[in-house]
Design a protein around this motif. Structure first.
Motif, PDB file in Angstrom:
ATOM      1  N   VAL A  26      27.124  39.374  13.897  1.00  0.00           N
ATOM      2  CA  VAL A  26      28.582  39.518  13.902  1.00  0.00           C
ATOM      3  C   VAL A  26      29.252  38.174  14.134  1.00  0.00           C
ATOM      4  N   LYS A  27      30.444  38.071  13.595  1.00  0.00           N
ATOM      5  CA  LYS A  27      31.225  36.844  13.702  1.00  0.00           C
ATOM      6  C   LYS A  27      32.542  37.148  14.410  1.00  0.00           C
ATOM      7  N   PHE A  28      33.174  36.110  14.881  1.00  0.00           N
ATOM      8  CA  PHE A  28      34.458  36.277  15.567  1.00  0.00           C
ATOM      9  C   PHE A  28      35.444  37.011  14.658  1.00  0.00           C
ATOM     10  N   GLU A  29      35.402  36.705  13.377  1.00  0.00           N
ATOM     11  CA  GLU A  29      36.348  37.319  12.438  1.00  0.00           C
ATOM     12  C   GLU A  29      36.051  38.785  12.143  1.00  0.00           C
ATOM     13  N   VAL A  89      36.050  46.777  18.087  1.00  0.00           N
ATOM     14  CA  VAL A  89      34.957  45.815  18.170  1.00  0.00           C
ATOM     15  C   VAL A  89      35.569  44.445  18.453  1.00  0.00           C
ATOM     16  N   THR A  90      35.111  43.838  19.526  1.00  0.00           N
ATOM     17  CA  THR A  90      35.588  42.510  19.896  1.00  0.00           C
ATOM     18  C   THR A  90      34.395  41.568  19.943  1.00  0.00           C
ATOM     19  N   VAL A  91      34.482  40.504  19.170  1.00  0.00           N
ATOM     20  CA  VAL A  91      33.401  39.528  19.109  1.00  0.00           C
ATOM     21  C   VAL A  91      33.892  38.242  19.754  1.00  0.00           C
ATOM     22  N   SER A  92      33.182  37.821  20.767  1.00  0.00           N
ATOM     23  CA  SER A  92      33.536  36.572  21.428  1.00  0.00           C
ATOM     24  C   SER A  92      32.756  35.428  20.781  1.00  0.00           C
ATOM     25  N   SER A  93      33.437  34.317  20.656  1.00  0.00           N
ATOM     26  CA  SER A  93      32.801  33.174  19.983  1.00  0.00           C
ATOM     27  C   SER A  93      32.079  32.293  20.978  1.00  0.00           C
TER      28      SER A  93
END
Length: 123
Positions: free
Chosen positions: A85-88, A119-123
């Protein structure tokens, strides 16, 4: 048909996450199901879709090769496996069902919608 999306959460970039869409009745097995997402301040966009039989799938270019949609008609569920998964990829993810077996990327072709899972993706 009522749809319930689940499995969202906070993950780090590069992690994996699996979303599930549970349907209230067996008739979902007759229908194509899609996943869509909406990021803050953006329009809802297509992610992936699967035909009634599960033999054909379609993906947005942005997730191709990283996400995989699948279904278990015996359990009235459709899943979205999200890898790398990516931040975007951060968004509210929705599952939706069509009135026909054929998959499409057009959200206007989907009749039944779930409530969404974040869904929250932290970088």
């Amino acid at each position: 048909v009522q749809l319930q999306a689940s499995g969202g959460g906070l993950v780090q970039a590069g992690d994996s996450l699996r979303l599930s869409c549970a349907a209230s009745e067996r008739t979902v097995s007759w229908r194509a199901v899609g996943w869509f997402r909406q990021a803050p301040g953006k329009e809802r966009e297509f992610v992936a879709a699967i035909t009634r039989s599960g033999t054909s799938t379609v993906y947005a270019d942005s997730v191709k090769g990283r996400f995989m949609i699948s279904r278990d008609n015996a359990k009235n569920t459709v899943s979205l496996q999200m890898n790398s998964v990516k931040f975007e990829d951060t968004a509210v993810y929705y599952c939706a069902a069509r009135g026909t077996p054929a998959a499409t990327m057009d959200p206007n072709e989907y009749v039944y919608w779930g409530q969404g899972t974040l869904v929250t993706v932290s970088s």
